[in-house]
Scaffold this motif. Structure first.
Motif, PDB file in Angstrom:
ATOM      1  N   VAL A 124      38.672  49.904  30.952  1.00  0.00           N
ATOM      2  CA  VAL A 124      38.304  48.678  30.239  1.00  0.00           C
ATOM      3  C   VAL A 124      38.620  47.434  31.077  1.00  0.00           C
ATOM      4  O   VAL A 124      37.724  46.625  31.345  1.00  0.00           O
ATOM      5  N   PRO A 125      39.866  47.218  31.539  1.00  0.00           N
ATOM      6  CA  PRO A 125      40.105  46.050  32.383  1.00  0.00           C
ATOM      7  C   PRO A 125      39.417  46.141  33.734  1.00  0.00           C
ATOM      8  O   PRO A 125      39.077  45.110  34.318  1.00  0.00           O
ATOM      9  N   SER A 126      39.197  47.349  34.238  1.00  0.00           N
ATOM     10  CA  SER A 126      38.484  47.476  35.513  1.00  0.00           C
ATOM     11  C   SER A 126      37.081  46.894  35.397  1.00  0.00           C
ATOM     12  O   SER A 126      36.628  46.140  36.270  1.00  0.00           O
ATOM     13  N   PHE A 127      36.377  47.227  34.324  1.00  0.00           N
ATOM     14  CA  PHE A 127      35.032  46.688  34.134  1.00  0.00           C
ATOM     15  C   PHE A 127      35.081  45.199  33.833  1.00  0.00           C
ATOM     16  O   PHE A 127      34.341  44.409  34.422  1.00  0.00           O
ATOM     17  N   ASN A 128      35.964  44.792  32.932  1.00  0.00           N
ATOM     18  CA  ASN A 128      35.991  43.378  32.556  1.00  0.00           C
ATOM     19  C   ASN A 128      36.382  42.472  33.713  1.00  0.00           C
ATOM     20  O   ASN A 128      35.855  41.366  33.854  1.00  0.00           O
ATOM     21  N   LYS A 129      37.301  42.923  34.541  1.00  0.00           N
ATOM     22  CA  LYS A 129      37.837  42.051  35.589  1.00  0.00           C
ATOM     23  C   LYS A 129      37.121  42.189  36.932  1.00  0.00           C
ATOM     24  O   LYS A 129      37.250  41.318  37.785  1.00  0.00           O
ATOM     25  N   ALA A 130      36.383  43.298  37.157  1.00  0.00           N
ATOM     26  CA  ALA A 130      35.829  43.506  38.498  1.00  0.00           C
ATOM     27  C   ALA A 130      34.347  43.874  38.548  1.00  0.00           C
ATOM     28  O   ALA A 130      33.691  43.607  39.552  1.00  0.00           O
ATOM     29  N   PHE A 131      33.805  44.506  37.489  1.00  0.00           N
ATOM     30  CA  PHE A 131      32.476  45.092  37.609  1.00  0.00           C
ATOM     31  C   PHE A 131      31.368  44.362  36.850  1.00  0.00           C
ATOM     32  O   PHE A 131      30.197  44.721  36.973  1.00  0.00           O
ATOM     33  N   LEU A 132      31.696  43.348  36.077  1.00  0.00           N
ATOM     34  CA  LEU A 132      30.670  42.721  35.237  1.00  0.00           C
ATOM     35  C   LEU A 132      29.584  42.018  36.043  1.00  0.00           C
ATOM     36  O   LEU A 132      28.465  41.842  35.557  1.00  0.00           O
ATOM     37  N   ASN A 133      29.913  41.630  37.278  1.00  0.00           N
ATOM     38  CA  ASN A 133      28.888  40.939  38.068  1.00  0.00           C
ATOM     39  C   ASN A 133      27.697  41.839  38.393  1.00  0.00           C
ATOM     40  O   ASN A 133      26.643  41.366  38.812  1.00  0.00           O
ATOM     41  N   ARG A 134      27.857  43.154  38.180  1.00  0.00           N
ATOM     42  CA  ARG A 134      26.718  44.062  38.368  1.00  0.00           C
ATOM     43  C   ARG A 134      25.582  43.724  37.397  1.00  0.00           C
ATOM     44  O   ARG A 134      24.428  44.057  37.646  1.00  0.00           O
TER      45      ARG A 134
ATOM     46  N   SER B 145      40.691  44.875  44.504  1.00  0.00           N
ATOM     47  CA  SER B 145      40.879  43.472  44.875  1.00  0.00           C
ATOM     48  C   SER B 145      40.474  43.184  46.309  1.00  0.00           C
ATOM     49  O   SER B 145      40.278  42.031  46.672  1.00  0.00           O
ATOM     50  N   GLU B 146      40.322  44.227  47.118  1.00  0.00           N
ATOM     51  CA  GLU B 146      39.915  44.030  48.508  1.00  0.00           C
ATOM     52  C   GLU B 146      38.405  43.856  48.651  1.00  0.00           C
ATOM     53  O   GLU B 146      37.941  43.331  49.663  1.00  0.00           O
ATOM     54  N   THR B 147      37.664  44.305  47.649  1.00  0.00           N
ATOM     55  CA  THR B 147      36.208  44.279  47.768  1.00  0.00           C
ATOM     56  C   THR B 147      35.509  43.588  46.596  1.00  0.00           C
ATOM     57  O   THR B 147      34.295  43.363  46.658  1.00  0.00           O
ATOM     58  N   HIS B 148      36.256  43.284  45.537  1.00  0.00           N
ATOM     59  CA  HIS B 148      35.671  42.667  44.352  1.00  0.00           C
ATOM     60  C   HIS B 148      36.476  41.428  43.964  1.00  0.00           C
ATOM     61  O   HIS B 148      37.691  41.378  44.148  1.00  0.00           O
ATOM     62  N   ALA B 149      35.789  40.466  43.400  1.00  0.00           N
ATOM     63  CA  ALA B 149      36.479  39.305  42.841  1.00  0.00           C
ATOM     64  C   ALA B 149      37.084  39.708  41.500  1.00  0.00           C
ATOM     65  O   ALA B 149      36.388  40.252  40.644  1.00  0.00           O
ATOM     66  N   ILE B 150      38.367  39.466  41.316  1.00  0.00           N
ATOM     67  CA  ILE B 150      39.060  39.818  40.084  1.00  0.00           C
ATOM     68  C   ILE B 150      39.054  38.604  39.158  1.00  0.00           C
ATOM     69  O   ILE B 150      39.576  37.546  39.494  1.00  0.00           O
ATOM     70  N   SER B 151      38.438  38.754  37.988  1.00  0.00           N
ATOM     71  CA  SER B 151      38.244  37.632  37.075  1.00  0.00           C
ATOM     72  C   SER B 151      39.149  37.773  35.853  1.00  0.00           C
ATOM     73  O   SER B 151      40.013  38.651  35.793  1.00  0.00           O
ATOM     74  N   ASP B 152      38.914  36.929  34.867  1.00  0.00           N
ATOM     75  CA  ASP B 152      39.677  36.991  33.627  1.00  0.00           C
ATOM     76  C   ASP B 152      39.370  38.284  32.878  1.00  0.00           C
ATOM     77  O   ASP B 152      38.306  38.883  33.035  1.00  0.00           O
TER      78      ASP B 152
END
Length: 251
Positions: free
Chosen positions: A110-120, A240-247
């Protein structure tokens, strides 16, 4: 010959890489591009009908499910055992593995998608997003159906945090008899927990254990000091090395 189909930042792939590193085993690495749905192609589904990573191919046999894979590795390659000989201790390790698969493995998604993958999903129309959700996924289709273009809502996020706190609380109690989850020896219980705790930390959520469950932090530091950690968590393997971590939740 060992061939591992895996993805850099997949937590399930990471635990298999960690087990292989603990055993000192070499393997052919095949990276599966999850963002472009390489795991859902007919070619990949032929070796893993679940359409997920990782898959271990040993000679002509395909071994699927990451926890099954790490147990297989430990059984087939006897050096540096990762499961105790004592039946009670072995049962304790397996109980940890089942709990970790049932609770935090799902929770960290859940936090992985919300914080890193939503830009997909940026720029998709509602119809295009619905097509993404309802894609041909043998597993986890309903996981995708539970979220919107803005990710998972506050109820799902809170449930995820509660499950991660539950996990850290159990780890804290076990580690009082540590230094590892099943006692004095590093085991498959630690292998399965490792990428989950690493992911929580990588997402900037280590406050889940920092104050209330300090032994989890001690355990994590010991984990990162093992040579196998740098092998499994090579440069580019952490989100965090390859994705922007958001709220955690979009406003």
């Amino acid at each position: 010959m060992l061939k591992l189909y895996h993805a850099h930042h997949s937590t399930c792939s990471q635990k298999v890489r960690l087990a292989l590193a603990e055993k000192g085993l070499e393997y052919e690495s095949v990276i599966v591009d999850l963002a472009n749905k390489a795991h859902l192609t007919p070619e990949y589904l032929a070796i893993n009908p679940n359409g997920v990573v990782p898959t271990l191919v040993h000679d002509d046999a395909s071994i699927t499910d990451s926890s099954v894979i790490v147990e297989y590795i430990d059984e087939v390659f006897a050096d540096h055992p990762l499961v105790p000989k004592d039946p009670v201790a072995r049962a304790r390790v397996r109980a940890w593995m089942r709990f970790l698969e049932e609770v935090p493995t799902y929770a960290v998604r859940v936090p992985s998608f919300n914080k890193a993958f939503l830009n997909r999903f940026d720029g998709l129309t509602n119809e295009e997003f619905a097509d993404q959700q309802a894609g041909p996924r043998p597993l986890r289709k309903h996981f995708y159906l539970k979220m919107s273009k803005d990710g998972f809502g506050s109820d799902a996020v809170q449930e995820s945090i509660d499950q991660m706190k539950l996990t850290c609380g159990r780890m804290q109690r076990a580690l009082e008899n540590g230094p590892w989850l099943a006692g004095q020896d590093f085991s498959l219980a630690d292998v399965v927990a490792a990428p989950l705790i690493d992911r929580i930390d990588d997402l900037g959520m280590s406050d889940i254990w920092a104050e209330e469950f300090p032994l989890v932090g001690v355990w994590f530091a010991q984990l990162k000091a093992r040579p196998s950690y740098d092998v499994a968590m090579y440069k580019g393997a952490r989100l965090s090395e390859t994705h922007a971590i958001s709220d955690l939740i979009k406003n």
